[in-house]
Design a protein around this motif. Structure first.
Motif, PDB file in Angstrom:
ATOM      1  N   ILE A 103      29.758  -4.061  17.804  1.00 52.73           N
ATOM      2  CA  ILE A 103      30.417  -3.317  18.879  1.00 52.73           C
ATOM      3  C   ILE A 103      31.890  -3.096  18.555  1.00 52.73           C
ATOM      4  N   ILE A 104      32.545  -4.137  18.043  1.00 53.58           N
ATOM      5  CA  ILE A 104      33.970  -4.026  17.691  1.00 53.58           C
ATOM      6  C   ILE A 104      34.167  -2.994  16.582  1.00 53.58           C
ATOM      7  N   GLY A 107      33.689   0.595  17.799  1.00 59.03           N
ATOM      8  CA  GLY A 107      34.871   1.106  18.494  1.00 59.03           C
ATOM      9  C   GLY A 107      36.001   1.457  17.553  1.00 59.03           C
ATOM     10  N   ALA A 111      37.417   5.304  16.632  1.00 56.80           N
ATOM     11  CA  ALA A 111      38.819   5.639  16.905  1.00 56.80           C
ATOM     12  C   ALA A 111      39.582   6.049  15.648  1.00 56.80           C
ATOM     13  N   CYS A 138      27.274   4.879  12.427  1.00 51.02           N
ATOM     14  CA  CYS A 138      27.755   3.884  13.402  1.00 51.02           C
ATOM     15  C   CYS A 138      26.678   3.493  14.411  1.00 51.02           C
TER      16      CYS A 138
END
Length: 456
Positions: A103-104, A107, A111, A138
């Motif tokens: 999840i990290i 993100g 970005a 991803c």
């Protein structure tokens, strides 16, 4: 896995674990290879976009997923000590870490994809393809990281043929979905190079599901009851996983990224030099699968013996791994030197590129010899859970010795681009020497601790 009492038995166990790992690593390599190859059949822009996307994805994925490799020595030691419930708990906490990590990274990548691509002078279409390819990849992060934990668990039990089977299954599945989604066959959308990213994400979900079913139903995995009685998150276990895993991941990232940096520095030379360098590096990377697989096998076997407090057996497996790797490296180095022209000819028909590649391949032969020592020694150290000092040594070897020396030799001697290879060889050699010394120290400390504290 089981205790062995003779050298013949140890050789047999070592080879039975390492060979499936080698096939698994080659299968993983082929997935990326076919992504690029099949995209190249669609258009040049798609080839460029997927190549750019892969060059960003690979170091990020391998470095950060390397954190999860800590599951292997943790579980191997617990199984060796016959602490099955603790091994189950460690794997379950590993699932939590994998999901959080995925999840990290999802993100952060979402970005940073555009800022990274904007730093490159890419044509709009190439930029779009690289962006969409990475976004598609991803969406496969969660199953990929969960499967990484499952593979570490399976391998830690010595059942490397199972993970080999799952990974071998993934290759034709990936090729099949590439065919459907890149070229728009049988009513599927025609996505070009982006389709290879979607295909990879789908493949990750499939192999994750297969891994879950196998570890739920098959022996000896069923006995561990991985999916029953889920525990609460435990920060202490997360810290243990990360304490061992972060240095492993950073070591892998430090090693992979230095080759990317060298390739960037090679951009100051002609296209022929860059192409020849890439040929030698690509073939060296393929051959590296052998010491890498032996390294992973050493982690499993040494960890198992350490858990059972059989220090002598752990030492023997450490030495066997180096002997096997060095033996293979002499064979691969001989092949590289004798058949370097034929190898270069497989990659290119350009006479200048082939001539330069044959020279680079001579350096690649010496490169293999250093790798054959440092890789299995590093794997053995991971079996002892000794990773922090190993990471520091890797940084010094690659970034303090290898890269600066390569830059100096390349820019201030007549060797030119070959100087970077001399730097890489020197860094690897320094790593092989210092890591070998570290292994001897760790082995002495482990045995001394046991003699002084026989109950621990």
């Amino acid at each position: 896995m089981h205790e062995t009492t003779t050298m013949r038995a140890k050789w047999t166990v070592m080879l039975s674990i390492v060979l499936p790992i080698l096939i698994t690593q080659i299968a993983l390599y082929l997935m990326s290879f076919f992504d690029v190859l099949m995209s190249s059949k669609y258009s040049t822009a798609d080839l460029a976009g997927v190549s750019i996307g892969s060059s960003i994805w690979l170091p990020v994925y391998t470095g950060l997923s390397g954190i999860l490799l800590s599951i292997t020595p943790i579980v191997a030691q617990l199984v060796g000590a016959k602490r099955q419930k603790e091994a189950t708990f460690s794997v379950q906490q590993g699932f939590y870490v994998a999901i959080a990590l995925a999840i990290i990274i999802f993100g952060l990548l979402m970005a940073s994809i555009n800022p990274l691509l904007n730093m490159m002078s890419l044509e709009p279409e190439v930029h779009r393809i690289a962006h969409d390819y990475l976004v598609a990849m991803c969406f496969g992060l969660v199953p990929l990281f969960i499967y990484s934990v499952l593979r570490c668990f399976i391998d830690a039990l010595g059942k490397t043929r199972i993970s080999m089977f799952v990974t071998l299954l993934a290759t034709p599945v990936n090729i099949f979905f590439n065919y459907l989604l890149i070229f728009g066959k049988f009513g599927f959308p025609e996505l070009g190079g982006v389709g290879s990213g979607v295909a990879s994400a789908i493949t990750y979900w499939i192999i994750c599901a297969v891994g879950i079913v196998i570890t739920m139903k098959a022996q000896p995995f069923e006995a561990f009851q991985l999916y029953a009685n889920w525990p609460k998150l435990q920060l202490a276990k997360w810290l243990e996983i990360c304490k061992i895993g972060v240095p492993i991941g950073l070591s892998i990232f430090a090693e992979i990224s230095i080759f990317s940096v060298v390739t960037i520095m090679m951009s100051n030379y002609s296209t022929a030099v860059i192409g020849a360098h890439q040929i030698a590096m690509n073939f060296a990377s393929l051959v590296y699968m052998i010491p890498l697989s032996i390294s992973m096998g050493a982690t499993i076997l040494v960890g198992f013996e350490i858990g059972a407090k059989r220090w002598k057996d752990a030492r023997i497996y450490s030495y066997l791994s180096v002997i096997i790797a060095v033996g293979f490296s002499f064979i691969s180095a001989t092949i590289l030197i004798i058949f370097r022209e034929q190898i270069a000819g497989v990659y290119s028909t350009d006479a200048q590129v082939v001539t330069l590649a044959t020279q680079f391949l001579i350096y690649a032969a010496f490169f293999q010899l250093s790798d054959a020592i440092q890789a299995p020694v590093q794997g053995a150290l991971r079996g002892y859970k000794d990773v922090t000092i190993t990471f520091i040594m890797a940084i010094i070897s690659y970034w303090v010795i290898g890269l600066p020396l390569g830059y100096v030799v390349a820019n201030y001697t007549d060797l030119g681009p070959f100087g970077y290879w001399i730097g890489l060889i020197s860094g690897l050699t320094a790593g092989a020497v210092t890591l070998s010394a570290r292994l001897l120290i760790v082995q002495r400390k482990a045995q001394k601790h046991t003699q002084e504290n026989p109950s621990t």
